[in-house]
Motif scaffolding. Structure first.
Motif, PDB file in Angstrom:
ATOM      1  N   LEU A 332       0.831  -1.200   0.000  1.00 47.30           N
ATOM      2  CA  LEU A 332       0.000   0.000   0.000  1.00 47.30           C
ATOM      3  C   LEU A 332       0.865   1.250   0.000  1.00 47.30           C
ATOM      4  CD1 LEU A 332      -2.938   1.130   0.266  1.00 47.30           C
ATOM      5  CD2 LEU A 332      -2.489   1.264   2.726  1.00 47.30           C
ATOM      6  N   ALA A 333       0.602   2.168  -0.930  1.00 40.30           N
ATOM      7  CA  ALA A 333       1.288   3.453  -1.004  1.00 40.30           C
ATOM      8  C   ALA A 333       0.295   4.575  -0.724  1.00 40.30           C
ATOM      9  CB  ALA A 333       1.917   3.639  -2.392  1.00 40.30           C
ATOM     10  N   ASP A 334       0.831   5.756  -0.422  1.00 38.36           N
ATOM     11  CA  ASP A 334      -0.031   6.897  -0.123  1.00 38.36           C
ATOM     12  C   ASP A 334      -1.036   7.153  -1.239  1.00 38.36           C
ATOM     13  OD1 ASP A 334       1.154   7.394   2.325  1.00 38.36           O
ATOM     14  OD2 ASP A 334       2.585   8.829   1.523  1.00 38.36           O
ATOM     15  N   GLU A 335      -0.551   7.070  -2.483  1.00 34.66           N
ATOM     16  CA  GLU A 335      -1.432   7.380  -3.604  1.00 34.66           C
ATOM     17  C   GLU A 335      -2.558   6.365  -3.758  1.00 34.66           C
ATOM     18  OE1 GLU A 335       2.493   5.723  -5.399  1.00 34.66           O
ATOM     19  OE2 GLU A 335       1.865   7.065  -3.778  1.00 34.66           O
ATOM     20  N   HIS A 336      -2.335   5.112  -3.341  1.00 34.62           N
ATOM     21  CA  HIS A 336      -3.390   4.107  -3.395  1.00 34.62           C
ATOM     22  C   HIS A 336      -4.522   4.483  -2.436  1.00 34.62           C
ATOM     23  CE1 HIS A 336       0.022   1.159  -4.544  1.00 34.62           C
ATOM     24  NE2 HIS A 336      -0.548   1.635  -5.638  1.00 34.62           N
ATOM     25  N   ALA A 337      -4.151   4.812  -1.202  1.00 31.64           N
ATOM     26  CA  ALA A 337      -5.153   5.184  -0.199  1.00 31.64           C
ATOM     27  C   ALA A 337      -5.854   6.487  -0.584  1.00 31.64           C
ATOM     28  CB  ALA A 337      -4.495   5.326   1.174  1.00 31.64           C
ATOM     29  N   THR A 386      -9.085  16.121   2.351  1.00 30.91           N
ATOM     30  CA  THR A 386     -10.117  16.551   1.410  1.00 30.91           C
ATOM     31  C   THR A 386      -9.884  15.909   0.046  1.00 30.91           C
ATOM     32  OG1 THR A 386      -8.823  18.466   0.691  1.00 30.91           O
ATOM     33  CG2 THR A 386     -10.308  18.778   2.581  1.00 30.91           C
ATOM     34  N   ARG A 387     -10.912  15.978  -0.795  1.00 32.86           N
ATOM     35  CA  ARG A 387     -10.770  15.432  -2.148  1.00 32.86           C
ATOM     36  C   ARG A 387      -9.622  16.124  -2.877  1.00 32.86           C
ATOM     37  NH1 ARG A 387     -11.391  16.714  -7.110  1.00 32.86           N
ATOM     38  NH2 ARG A 387     -12.039  18.813  -6.521  1.00 32.86           N
ATOM     39  N   GLU A 388      -9.505  17.447  -2.692  1.00 32.26           N
ATOM     40  CA  GLU A 388      -8.466  18.193  -3.394  1.00 32.26           C
ATOM     41  C   GLU A 388      -7.065  17.738  -2.979  1.00 32.26           C
ATOM     42  OE1 GLU A 388     -12.217  20.504  -3.378  1.00 32.26           O
ATOM     43  OE2 GLU A 388     -11.038  19.488  -1.824  1.00 32.26           O
ATOM     44  N   MET A 389      -6.841  17.577  -1.675  1.00 41.28           N
ATOM     45  CA  MET A 389      -5.516  17.159  -1.199  1.00 41.28           C
ATOM     46  C   MET A 389      -5.186  15.747  -1.668  1.00 41.28           C
ATOM     47  SD  MET A 389      -4.215  19.744   0.321  1.00 41.28           S
ATOM     48  CE  MET A 389      -2.822  19.028   1.191  1.00 41.28           C
ATOM     49  N   ASN A 390      -6.155  14.852  -1.584  1.00 41.41           N
ATOM     50  CA  ASN A 390      -5.908  13.488  -2.041  1.00 41.41           C
ATOM     51  C   ASN A 390      -5.685  13.430  -3.545  1.00 41.41           C
ATOM     52  OD1 ASN A 390      -6.003  11.621   0.263  1.00 41.41           O
ATOM     53  ND2 ASN A 390      -8.036  12.471   0.582  1.00 41.41           N
ATOM     54  N   THR A 391      -6.371  14.311  -4.281  1.00 41.61           N
ATOM     55  CA  THR A 391      -6.173  14.376  -5.723  1.00 41.61           C
ATOM     56  C   THR A 391      -4.729  14.772  -6.059  1.00 41.61           C
ATOM     57  OG1 THR A 391      -8.481  14.889  -6.190  1.00 41.61           O
ATOM     58  CG2 THR A 391      -6.887  15.571  -7.837  1.00 41.61           C
ATOM     59  N   LEU A 392      -4.181  15.722  -5.303  1.00 38.35           N
ATOM     60  CA  LEU A 392      -2.807  16.162  -5.566  1.00 38.35           C
ATOM     61  C   LEU A 392      -1.791  15.075  -5.234  1.00 38.35           C
ATOM     62  CD1 LEU A 392      -2.885  19.870  -4.322  1.00 38.35           C
ATOM     63  CD2 LEU A 392      -3.091  18.993  -6.656  1.00 38.35           C
ATOM     64  N   ILE A 393      -2.097  14.263  -4.240  1.00 34.97           N
ATOM     65  CA  ILE A 393      -1.201  13.144  -3.912  1.00 34.97           C
ATOM     66  C   ILE A 393      -1.175  12.139  -5.058  1.00 34.97           C
ATOM     67  CG2 ILE A 393      -0.897  11.155  -2.374  1.00 34.97           C
ATOM     68  CD1 ILE A 393      -2.026  12.919  -0.110  1.00 34.97           C
ATOM     69  N   VAL A 394      -2.351  11.835  -5.594  1.00 32.64           N
ATOM     70  CA  VAL A 394      -2.430  10.902  -6.720  1.00 32.64           C
ATOM     71  C   VAL A 394      -1.834  11.542  -7.979  1.00 32.64           C
ATOM     72  CG1 VAL A 394      -3.954   9.517  -8.170  1.00 32.64           C
ATOM     73  CG2 VAL A 394      -4.478   9.804  -5.740  1.00 32.64           C
ATOM     74  N   ARG A 396       0.534  13.698  -8.231  1.00 30.13           N
ATOM     75  CA  ARG A 396       1.999  13.671  -8.149  1.00 30.13           C
ATOM     76  C   ARG A 396       2.532  12.293  -8.509  1.00 30.13           C
ATOM     77  NH1 ARG A 396       3.920  15.097  -2.325  1.00 30.13           N
ATOM     78  NH2 ARG A 396       2.862  13.096  -1.947  1.00 30.13           N
ATOM     79  N   ALA A 397       1.821  11.250  -8.054  1.00 30.68           N
ATOM     80  CA  ALA A 397       2.281   9.883  -8.313  1.00 30.68           C
ATOM     81  C   ALA A 397       2.187   9.517  -9.788  1.00 30.68           C
ATOM     82  CB  ALA A 397       1.477   8.892  -7.470  1.00 30.68           C
ATOM     83  N   VAL A 398       1.125   9.928 -10.460  1.00 29.23           N
ATOM     84  CA  VAL A 398       0.920   9.508 -11.839  1.00 29.23           C
ATOM     85  C   VAL A 398       1.653  10.387 -12.837  1.00 29.23           C
ATOM     86  CG1 VAL A 398      -1.301   8.446 -11.321  1.00 29.23           C
ATOM     87  CG2 VAL A 398      -1.245  10.812 -12.109  1.00 29.23           C
ATOM     88  N   GLY A 400       4.469  12.540 -11.969  1.00 29.52           N
ATOM     89  CA  GLY A 400       5.872  12.777 -11.655  1.00 29.52           C
ATOM     90  C   GLY A 400       6.153  14.204 -11.215  1.00 29.52           C
ATOM     91  N   PHE A 401       5.124  15.065 -11.198  1.00 30.75           N
ATOM     92  CA  PHE A 401       5.288  16.458 -10.804  1.00 30.75           C
ATOM     93  C   PHE A 401       4.434  16.756  -9.577  1.00 30.75           C
ATOM     94  CE2 PHE A 401       6.161  16.422 -15.357  1.00 30.75           C
ATOM     95  CZ  PHE A 401       7.339  17.164 -15.434  1.00 30.75           C
ATOM     96  N   SER A 402       5.002  17.522  -8.640  1.00 34.07           N
ATOM     97  CA  SER A 402       4.245  17.925  -7.463  1.00 34.07           C
ATOM     98  C   SER A 402       3.569  19.254  -7.742  1.00 34.07           C
ATOM     99  CB  SER A 402       5.163  18.057  -6.252  1.00 34.07           C
ATOM    100  OG  SER A 402       4.423  18.554  -5.136  1.00 34.07           O
ATOM    101  N   ALA A 403       2.259  19.308  -7.486  1.00 37.15           N
ATOM    102  CA  ALA A 403       1.510  20.542  -7.651  1.00 37.15           C
ATOM    103  C   ALA A 403       1.222  21.201  -6.316  1.00 37.15           C
ATOM    104  CB  ALA A 403       0.197  20.261  -8.389  1.00 37.15           C
ATOM    105  N   PHE A 404       1.822  20.663  -5.234  1.00 41.38           N
ATOM    106  CA  PHE A 404       1.634  21.283  -3.917  1.00 41.38           C
ATOM    107  C   PHE A 404       2.389  22.606  -3.872  1.00 41.38           C
ATOM    108  CE2 PHE A 404       0.724  16.843  -2.878  1.00 41.38           C
ATOM    109  CZ  PHE A 404      -0.378  16.976  -2.049  1.00 41.38           C
ATOM    110  N   ILE A 405       1.816  23.560  -3.143  1.00 37.16           N
ATOM    111  CA  ILE A 405       2.470  24.856  -3.000  1.00 37.16           C
ATOM    112  C   ILE A 405       3.598  24.748  -1.984  1.00 37.16           C
ATOM    113  CG2 ILE A 405       2.125  27.243  -2.273  1.00 37.16           C
ATOM    114  CD1 ILE A 405      -0.743  27.014  -3.235  1.00 37.16           C
TER     115      ILE A 405
END
Length: 405
Positions: A332-337, A386-394, A396-398, A400-405
């Protein structure tokens, strides 16, 4: 053809009982696991379902149910040793889904205590801490809470936690506030996460609610969701915690995230159970509610809503089943959860909306249960990321770029 022959040719209409397990996921459990789930189902049906709307309306927790929950031996499912129930993550989460199918508040109580609080000690505690705390928590003799979210800090907990910890000899001094902390108004201990003033790292502390100087909690009033859960606003004023109560294997937010990764998947199961409860109640209503001389379940537009609901539920069930398999396999990885939490809660919102629509004006009455699922879904949609935060985690995984501020 005679009237007698016509009557013989007609087959009687068999009305199926509402069943939200369309792809028979229950059959994927072992016989032992099925027996445990069936025990939980029976308890929820006979002990919880008849009374839960009344407690929800009164914004109270049904404390008389705790002995019955204890007898189910579900606290600590998925944890080995320390008098915990053991078994697989799949079983633990399936149980959570079954609880949520009847009441999301009790599923949240279970998740906070067994998942977040016990999980923090199981994953981040020393051997001595596990031996001291987990057995009484597994027996529900000690009820746990999880204090991460703050009045001014939710999604930004990894970097912006405002609660501080300062070490003085063998004692830690905690200052700050925690908000939305389930079970804290009446429980026995809270896992408080605070930023160490010395190194800036987030550390976890086992705080005993009723005996720790400087610990104060007040009940959050006027909630529109999960009203059976007793959420607290915790204030820590020079709260003194011994070093022996600091989680010894927690050194940074990365360790906190291990707990959240596990419980975020749990919330996806809870969101799936919420949908199942809304669907089964809506289907039963459609089968028995008559308009224009026949049950509304025979109308095309009603069947369209029912199929949309069972489609959402089945997709979510298949996703969370695989999610738990990954966790049991150590993959299990963060992006899976995060994907599971984001996807299932969006589908949950849609499904409970369809259910409320199907019932018309009756959909807002507690008597038909749908209103409770509809309201409770709003809380599940927001907590554990939130949906938005979990979306950014996924994302980033798919990508290869982080969109977090």
């Amino acid at each position: 053809m005679s009237d007698t022959q016509t009557q013989k040719a007609k087959k009687p209409i068999v009305i199926p009982k509402p069943n939200s397990d369309f792809y028979q996921t229950f059959q994927m459990l072992s016989e032992t696991e099925q027996a445990k789930v069936n025990k939980v189902r029976e308890f929820m049906k006979t002990a919880v379902a008849p009374i839960i709307n009344d407690f929800w309306a009164r914004d109270e927790f049904p404390f008389d149910l705790v002995p019955g929950i204890r007898d189910l031996q579900i606290a600590g499912l998925g944890y080995e040793g320390y008098d915990c129930a053991g078994g697989s993550n799949l079983l633990s989460c399936y149980v959570a889904m079954e609880i949520a199918k009847v009441d999301c508040s009790l599923a949240t109580f279970y998740g906070v205590h067994s998942g977040l609080a016990m999980g923090s000690i199981y994953l981040c505690g020393s051997e001595e801490q596990k031996k001291k705390w987990l057995p009484p928590m597994a027996r529900l003799e000690k009820i746990g809470s999880f204090g991460l979210t703050e009045p001014l800090v939710g999604s930004g907990s990894s970097r912006g936690l405002l609660t501080t910890a300062r070490r003085e000899g063998d004692t830690w001094i905690l200052n700050g506030q925690k908000k939305w902390i389930g079970n804290s108004t009446w429980g026995d201990l809270t896992i408080i996460w605070a930023r160490d003033e010395a190194d800036g790292q987030v550390k976890g502390f086992i705080v005993e609610n009723k005996t720790t100087p400087g610990f104060k909690v007040e009940k959050i009033q006027h909630k529109m969701a999960l009203r059976v859960v007793q959420n607290g606003l915790i204030t820590l004023e020079n709260c003194r915690v011994p070093e022996e109560n600091r989680l010894q294997n927690d050194t940074s937010f990365r360790d906190t995230a291990r707990v959240l990764r596990m419980t975020r998947g749990f919330v996806a199961w809870e969101a799936t159970g919420c949908q199942m409860g809304a669907y089964e109640n809506a289907l039963l209503y459609a089968q028995t509610r008559e308009q224009f001389g026949k049950p509304i379940a025979s109308f095309q537009l009603i069947q369209d809503l029912l199929v949309k609901m069972i489609g959402n539920i089945t997709a979510c069930q298949c996703m969370v089943m695989r999610l738990s398999k990954l966790q049991d396999e150590g993959k299990l990885a963060d992006e899976h959860a995060s994907l599971a939490k984001a996807f299932t809660t969006v589908k949950m919102r849609e499904t409970v909306g369809f259910a409320r629509e199907l019932l018309g004006a009756n959909g807002i009455l507690l008597d038909y249960n749908i209103g409770r699922f509809f309201a409770d879904s709003e809380a599940i949609y927001s907590y554990e990321g939130t949906r938005e935060m979990n979306t950014l985690i996924v994302g980033r995984a798919v990508s290869g770029f982080s969109a977090f501020i």
